[in-house]
Design a protein around this motif. Structure first.
Motif, PDB file in Angstrom:
ATOM      1  N   GLY A   1       7.265  53.088 -37.512  1.00  0.00           N
ATOM      2  CA  GLY A   1       6.604  52.553 -36.326  1.00  0.00           C
ATOM      3  C   GLY A   1       5.114  52.288 -36.526  1.00  0.00           C
ATOM      4  O   GLY A   1       4.412  51.879 -35.608  1.00  0.00           O
TER       5      GLY A   1
ATOM      6  N   ARG B   1       6.784  42.025 -31.702  1.00  0.00           N
ATOM      7  CA  ARG B   1       7.944  41.145 -31.472  1.00  0.00           C
ATOM      8  C   ARG B   1       7.837  40.347 -30.173  1.00  0.00           C
ATOM      9  O   ARG B   1       8.617  39.428 -29.965  1.00  0.00           O
ATOM     10  CB  ARG B   1       9.234  41.992 -31.415  1.00  0.00           C
ATOM     11  CG  ARG B   1       9.789  42.267 -32.764  1.00  0.00           C
ATOM     12  CD  ARG B   1      11.251  42.653 -32.770  1.00  0.00           C
ATOM     13  NE  ARG B   1      11.597  42.948 -34.143  1.00  0.00           N
ATOM     14  CZ  ARG B   1      11.492  44.150 -34.701  1.00  0.00           C
ATOM     15  NH1 ARG B   1      11.127  45.194 -33.978  1.00  0.00           N
ATOM     16  NH2 ARG B   1      11.764  44.322 -35.967  1.00  0.00           N
ATOM     17  N   ARG B   2       6.893  40.713 -29.297  1.00  0.00           N
ATOM     18  CA  ARG B   2       6.806  39.983 -28.025  1.00  0.00           C
ATOM     19  C   ARG B   2       6.504  38.507 -28.292  1.00  0.00           C
ATOM     20  O   ARG B   2       5.677  38.186 -29.165  1.00  0.00           O
ATOM     21  CB  ARG B   2       5.699  40.569 -27.151  1.00  0.00           C
ATOM     22  CG  ARG B   2       6.140  41.873 -26.531  1.00  0.00           C
ATOM     23  CD  ARG B   2       5.095  42.371 -25.546  1.00  0.00           C
ATOM     24  NE  ARG B   2       5.362  43.766 -25.292  1.00  0.00           N
ATOM     25  CZ  ARG B   2       4.458  44.715 -25.155  1.00  0.00           C
ATOM     26  NH1 ARG B   2       3.180  44.410 -25.205  1.00  0.00           N
ATOM     27  NH2 ARG B   2       4.814  45.963 -24.936  1.00  0.00           N
TER      28      ARG B   2
ATOM     29  N   SER C   1       2.735  48.550 -32.635  1.00  0.00           N
ATOM     30  CA  SER C   1       4.140  48.892 -32.889  1.00  0.00           C
ATOM     31  C   SER C   1       4.931  47.625 -33.181  1.00  0.00           C
ATOM     32  O   SER C   1       4.522  46.514 -32.776  1.00  0.00           O
ATOM     33  CB  SER C   1       4.729  49.611 -31.665  1.00  0.00           C
ATOM     34  OG  SER C   1       4.848  48.687 -30.604  1.00  0.00           O
ATOM     35  N   PRO C   2       6.084  47.768 -33.840  1.00  0.00           N
ATOM     36  CA  PRO C   2       6.927  46.584 -34.079  1.00  0.00           C
ATOM     37  C   PRO C   2       7.332  45.934 -32.757  1.00  0.00           C
ATOM     38  O   PRO C   2       7.421  44.711 -32.676  1.00  0.00           O
ATOM     39  CB  PRO C   2       8.156  47.155 -34.801  1.00  0.00           C
ATOM     40  CG  PRO C   2       7.797  48.521 -35.265  1.00  0.00           C
ATOM     41  CD  PRO C   2       6.624  48.990 -34.466  1.00  0.00           C
ATOM     42  N   GLU C   3       7.542  46.747 -31.711  1.00  0.00           N
ATOM     43  CA  GLU C   3       7.957  46.194 -30.413  1.00  0.00           C
ATOM     44  C   GLU C   3       6.858  45.279 -29.857  1.00  0.00           C
ATOM     45  O   GLU C   3       7.132  44.186 -29.359  1.00  0.00           O
ATOM     46  CB  GLU C   3       8.248  47.320 -29.395  1.00  0.00           C
ATOM     47  CG  GLU C   3       9.462  48.175 -29.745  1.00  0.00           C
ATOM     48  CD  GLU C   3       9.235  49.093 -30.955  1.00  0.00           C
ATOM     49  OE1 GLU C   3       8.075  49.538 -31.179  1.00  0.00           O
ATOM     50  OE2 GLU C   3      10.210  49.344 -31.709  1.00  0.00           O
ATOM     51  N   GLN C   4       5.605  45.732 -29.963  1.00  0.00           N
ATOM     52  CA  GLN C   4       4.505  44.881 -29.476  1.00  0.00           C
ATOM     53  C   GLN C   4       4.458  43.572 -30.278  1.00  0.00           C
ATOM     54  O   GLN C   4       4.284  42.494 -29.715  1.00  0.00           O
ATOM     55  CB  GLN C   4       3.166  45.611 -29.632  1.00  0.00           C
ATOM     56  CG  GLN C   4       2.954  46.727 -28.624  1.00  0.00           C
ATOM     57  CD  GLN C   4       1.715  47.553 -29.008  1.00  0.00           C
ATOM     58  OE1 GLN C   4       1.661  48.135 -30.096  1.00  0.00           O
ATOM     59  NE2 GLN C   4       0.741  47.596 -28.127  1.00  0.00           N
TER      60      GLN C   4
ATOM     61  N   VAL D   1       8.098  42.150 -39.136  1.00  0.00           N
ATOM     62  CA  VAL D   1       8.160  41.231 -37.997  1.00  0.00           C
ATOM     63  C   VAL D   1       7.420  39.961 -38.399  1.00  0.00           C
ATOM     64  O   VAL D   1       6.240  40.020 -38.764  1.00  0.00           O
ATOM     65  CB  VAL D   1       7.485  41.861 -36.751  1.00  0.00           C
ATOM     66  CG1 VAL D   1       7.528  40.884 -35.582  1.00  0.00           C
ATOM     67  CG2 VAL D   1       8.143  43.192 -36.396  1.00  0.00           C
TER      68      VAL D   1
ATOM     69  N   ASP E   1      10.428  47.716 -41.859  1.00  0.00           N
ATOM     70  CA  ASP E   1      10.619  46.709 -40.830  1.00  0.00           C
ATOM     71  C   ASP E   1       9.549  45.643 -41.029  1.00  0.00           C
ATOM     72  O   ASP E   1       8.388  45.983 -41.237  1.00  0.00           O
ATOM     73  CB  ASP E   1      10.404  47.417 -39.468  1.00  0.00           C
ATOM     74  CG  ASP E   1      10.945  46.603 -38.319  1.00  0.00           C
ATOM     75  OD1 ASP E   1      11.508  45.528 -38.577  1.00  0.00           O
ATOM     76  OD2 ASP E   1      10.798  47.056 -37.171  1.00  0.00           O
TER      77      ASP E   1
END
Ligand code: FAD
Length: 410
Positions: free
Chosen positions: A364, A397-398, A392-395, A346, A344
């Motif tokens: 992750g 991506r914010r 994390s990728p989620e963080q 980002v 992944d």
């Protein structure tokens, strides 16, 4: 004559020289012998595919230390002397000239040799390789006279040379077996960005394309014939398809090799009197799931420092964060960590403006960060990786994510 060194270093390149320098700066007072097969002073490689090739740096500019350093710091430099054997039972190395040098500790820093292209015509005049200063000077001379340049391999060196040759006004064709440049070591967004950038500058990139034959005329290269059957004219053909670690001395001496001299986390071979470092050494890294060779100035220098520290009494595992840079025309790519195997990526920043970072993750976990035009991100990524901080990728991506602020707080 039988010489003796408390520390004998084979290979006077980036890693070998750094070992000698770090021994002296750590206050090591015993004898240090640095043996290099190439003539002249130890030099750095990065400018060979950049400023030296472009003509903005001269050979004297790439020396790692002036001649006076070796006398003033009592480092015995044997330049132009090749080590042909390591006699472990006698603790000595034999030189091609017939001399022998005894060691208490031996550091193998023999680097690598370029992978050869095996195809008809690869022996023709004008088919070149780039590793040494002498090869860089020859390539520069040939480029000055050439109109068309073919480069086999779209890795870092191939692309750096492509950018220089384009800036010199040459027609440049790059042939790459994979479907993207630098595919072995960078993520897809970064690879695509560089492909677009080189094409915008007028470099002809041929992906999924191998070279079947180099066509000659009167013994000189005139064209390459691709695996698709196309013929592309070229006065100079640069083969830049990677390296092979130079582990022959170690293999003949009975040390374990497996695509490089195998060493442990302290950079020691199973013989406690022999270390191996730099491009010739395969070592277990906390940043990779299997032993790796890292072809970079950072790794060569940090491993030289680590061995010098161990020999001087500071014995610890080598755990430095890997980092790397590549200058391709006006663009500087900086990589922190090892992003091979990323699942992944980002992207933060704006690739259209030539300023972005690709944060690369697997499972992750942050593997590394590739940055263009964002040096602050590169520094932040090195800090995060050194501290093994989680991200994390989620963080990432914010919309309001800021890598530098995140590293400051980590
Ligand atoms: C053209 C080019 C551009 C590069 N650009 C970058 C860059 O931009 N950024 C980056 O991080 N890295 C770059 N690198 C990679 C980096 O320079 C290498 O990873 C680094 O030089 C490795 O250091 P080393 O000491 O292990 O090997 P080397 O510097 O290659 O030194 C090994 C030396 O050992 C000598 N030797 C070998 N066998 C013997 C023997 N038997 N007896 C005596 N001497 C021997 C060789 O002649 C050689 O001089 C580049 C490399 C090249 C070739």
């Amino acid at each position: 004559m039988l010489r003796h060194g408390a520390v004998v270093i084979v290979g006077a390149g980036q890693a070998g020289l750094q070992t000698a320098v770090s021994l002296r700066s750590a206050g090591f007072e015993r004898s240090v012998v640095l043996i290099g097969a190439e003539p002249g002073l130890p030099y750095e490689h990065p400018p060979l595919s950049k400023a030296l090739l472009a003509g903005t740096a001269q050979p004297k500019d790439v020396a790692l230390r002036p001649e006076s350093y070796f006398d003033s710091h009592e480092v015995e430099l044997l330049a132009g002397e090749r080590v042909v054997a390591v006699e472990r039972d006698m603790r000595r190395v034999l030189l091609e000239s017939g001399a022998a040098v005894r060691y208490e500790h031996l550091v193998l820093a023999t680097g690598a040799v370029n992978r050869r292209l095996e195809c008809p015509g690869c022996e023709l005049d004008g088919v070149l390789s780039l590793r040494t200063l002498a090869q860089a000077l020859e390539l520069r001379e040939r480029l000055l006279d050439a109109e068309r340049v073919a480069i086999v391999g779209a890795g870092f060196i191939g692309l750096e040379v492509a950018a220089v040759a384009r800036a010199m006004g040459k027609q440049v064709d790059v042939f790459e077996l994979a479907e993207l440049p630098m595919g072995r070591v960078v993520s897809e967004p970064t690879a695509r960005f560089f492909a677009r950038a080189h094409r915008r500058e007028g470099v002809h990139l041929h992906f999924n394309s191998g070279v079947r034959r180099i066509v000659g005329d009167g013994g000189r290269a005139r064209a390459v014939e691709t695996s698709d059957g196309d013929t592309v004219l070229a006065d100079v053909v640069l083969v830049a398809i990677g390296i092979v670690p130079d582990d022959e001395l170690a293999a003949v001496a009975g040390l374990p090799v497996a695509g490089g001299v195998r060493v442990d986390q302290r950079l020691l071979t199973p013989d406690p009197a022999i270390s191996a470092i730099g491009d010739c050494a395969r070592f277990p890294s906390p940043f990779a799931d299997r032993p790796v060779i890292l072809e970079s100035v950072q790794n060569a220098c940090d491993q030289g420092r680590a061995v010098a520290a161990r020999v001087s009494g500071d014995d610890r595992a080598y755990t430095a964060v890997p980092w790397f840079w590549s200058d391709q025309g006006q663009l500087r790519l900086q990589i922190a960590g090892l992003t091979v195997g990323a699942q992944d990526a980002v992207v933060i920043g704006d690739p259209e403006q030539g300023r972005f970072s690709a944060l690369c993750f697997a499972g992750g976990r942050l593997l590394g960060v590739e940055s263009v035009g964002r040096p602050g991100d590169h520094v932040a990524a090195r800090k995060l990786l050194a501290r093994r901080a989680s991200l994390s990728p989620e963080q990432a991506r914010r919309a309001d994510f800021d890598l530098k602020a995140y590293a400051r707080a980590a």
